[in-house]
Design an enzyme around this catalytic site. Structure first.
Site, PDB file in Angstrom:
ATOM      1  N   ASP A   1     -89.029  -5.453  -1.504  1.00 27.60           N
ATOM      2  CA  ASP A   1     -88.548  -6.833  -1.528  1.00 27.60           C
ATOM      3  C   ASP A   1     -87.041  -6.897  -1.326  1.00 27.60           C
ATOM      4  O   ASP A   1     -86.284  -6.528  -2.225  1.00 27.60           O
ATOM      5  CB  ASP A   1     -88.941  -7.455  -2.871  1.00 27.60           C
ATOM      6  CG  ASP A   1     -88.559  -8.926  -2.948  1.00 27.60           C
ATOM      7  OD1 ASP A   1     -88.573  -9.589  -1.896  1.00 27.60           O
ATOM      8  OD2 ASP A   1     -88.249  -9.401  -4.045  1.00 27.60           O
TER       9      ASP A   1
ATOM     10  N   ASP B   1     -84.415 -11.936   5.540  1.00 28.56           N
ATOM     11  CA  ASP B   1     -85.469 -11.532   4.601  1.00 28.56           C
ATOM     12  C   ASP B   1     -86.543 -10.759   5.355  1.00 28.56           C
ATOM     13  O   ASP B   1     -87.121 -11.263   6.302  1.00 28.56           O
ATOM     14  CB  ASP B   1     -86.064 -12.795   3.958  1.00 28.56           C
ATOM     15  CG  ASP B   1     -87.149 -12.475   2.950  1.00 28.56           C
ATOM     16  OD1 ASP B   1     -87.103 -11.391   2.342  1.00 28.56           O
ATOM     17  OD2 ASP B   1     -88.064 -13.304   2.774  1.00 28.56           O
TER      18      ASP B   1
END
Ligand code: NAG
Ligand code: NAG
Ligand code: NAG
Length: 431
Positions: free
Chosen positions: A103, A313
């Protein structure tokens, strides 16, 4: 040779091999796409397009905020942890394997550990800190405790605890510990890092999948995997994501050390901006060109500060653009493509076409970040989500704009946390 000294000897070898690789300067590990055959999430009966549709739905769920803006557009802001990539690590002596969510939007490394107050069911055995001869709890007064922002120290000298939440529902609370973390490299060797700081989560809430047993934060904070390894290897890392429909055949990689610094032609570099929560990597989106015609982010020619307006991201599939900019480019994209429009099969897209394979007439798209013009491949912006339907994978948001992973595929993307730069180089990531 007696067993204790043999194990001591092996332990030294492990450290030595890490040091040797470190001296050689680089290693890469696999970033496992969660829909690829190597992932525990892989469902063999699904078609590639079903997987694509699921990735888009996940992306929408990941960014769909609690609040919507008055135009009814989803307000982006990461509220879920089900990111698109996984990473295998080992923790402890003997090493316990962990399949973790990779992540870039968080910093902690944590895994579920007994004794659990509340642990979700996981397929792999739990990492038990008491069974690892190299695991140590971290004292509240220690430096390691302060790598974490949200630590909880009931009394001076007690065990350092962390608490992390991912949106409304998911959270983990546990003890901060240190132990050896191991990674297996793409050349087949193991690298190990002693004294890594991570969490032994004993109260883990929310719909985490049974397929994973924790999270590996790759964010810019001091406690993330990249910052902790970076401390040893030079604070930079890079990744190269293979195109979605090749993820079964080829390996996406995360690289540390000197190979993470790009060289050669075609590199563009933009400032990397870290927010005050040190959660996300930001960059400044100034505009987008469609077939050479440039559209600017509103505010960029006025006094409005657009610095750091976009998050990069790896965990989200789509690219979420400021709605003003999206509204300017959509007619230009649609004018360029002379194909029958299709109904969006997913209800997240604005522009879909009847098309399969290479999209005919796809406009050339250049993203203008400060100082860096990134020229996209057609498949960075268009994604086939059904047998005969391909959609424009840039969508508007009233919230936080995000540069998603489809747009990043087939680029080597290098993060330099010393110079605070982000560099892009077009790359055949399958190679
Ligand atoms: C990651 O770990 C899982 C479970 O141990 C294993 O099945 C998988 O092959 C591993 N993947 C890679 C790329 O090492
Ligand atoms: C957390 O720390 C406390 C105090 O040292 C200990 O009793 C407990 O077993 C630890 N739990 C985990 C999961 O490490
Ligand atoms: C895909 O769409 C095109 C354009 O409408 C059509 O000609 C073609 O028959 C469709 N193919 C399939 C497999 O549905």
């Amino acid at each position: 040779m007696a067993t204790p000294s043999l194990s001591w000897f092996c332990f030294v070898i492990l450290l030595c091999s890490a040091a040797a690789e470190a001296l050689e300067g680089s290693f890469s590990v696999e970033l496992i796409h969660r829909d690829s055959p190597k992932s525990p999430f892989y469902v063999p009966s699904e078609t590639p397009f079903q997987r694509a549709g699921k990735a888009v739905r996940r992306s929408i769920a990941r960014v769909r905020g609690i609040r919507s803006n008055d135009k009814g557009e989803p307000s982006a802001g990461i509220t879920r942890i089900d990111a698109d990539y996984l990473i295998n690590i080992t923790i402890g002596t003997p090493p316990v394997s962990i399949v973790a969510i990779a992540d870039t939007g968080s910093n902690l490394i944590w895994t579920q550990s007994p004794p659990c107050d509340h642990c979700f069911p996981q397929e792999k055995p739990l990492f038990n800190p008491r069974e690892s001869s190299t695991c140590a709890e971290v004292d509240c007064n220690s430096d390691e405790c302060h790598l974490f922002d949200r630590t909880n120290c009931a009394s001076q000298g007690s065990t350092c605890q962390y608490s992390v939440s991912y949106g409304d529902k998911l959270s983990s609370v546990g003890n901060i510990s240190t132990d050896i973390i191991g990674l297996s490299t793409l050349t087949g060797s193991a690298v190990t890092f002693p004294g890594m700081v991570f969490g032994c989560g004993f109260n883990n809430r929310g719909p985490f999948s049974t397929h994973t047993s924790g999270v590996v934060g790759l964010g810019p904070g001091d406690a993330s995997l990249v910052s902790q390894i970076g401390g040893n290897e030079g604070s930079h890392f890079a990744y190269c994501l293979v195109p979605f429909f090749s993820t079964g055949k080829y390996t996406s990689k995360l690289t540390f050390g000197s190979d993470a610094l790009l060289s050669g032609d075609g590199i563009v570099t933009t400032p990397l901006i870290i927010d005050s929560d040190t959660l996300y990597y930001h960059m400044t989106l100034e505009g987008i060109s469609i077939n050479g015609k440039k559209f600017e982010v509103s505010g960029s020619s006025e006094d409005d500060d657009i610095t750091g307006n976009m998050i990069i991201d790896s965990g989200t599939t789509l690219t979420w653009l400021p709605s003003d900019l999206y509204r300017q480019i959509e007619p230009e994209v649609s004018a360029a493509i002379d194909l029958p429009r299709a109904k969006d099969p997913i209800e997240g897209y604005n522009l879909c076409y009847e098309s399969s394979g290479v999209l005919k007439g796809a406009p050339s798209i250049t993203i203008h970040f400060t100082g860096a013009d990134v020229v996209l491949n057609w498949y960075n912006a268009f994604f086939q989500v059904k047998e005969n339907i391909t959609c424009f994978s840039f969508v508007p948001t009233g919230g936080q704009p995000m540069y998603g992973n489809l747009a990043q595929m087939d680029f080597m993307i290098s993060y330099d946390l010393d110079l605070f730069t982000l560099s892009f180089k077009p790359y055949d990531c399958a190679n």
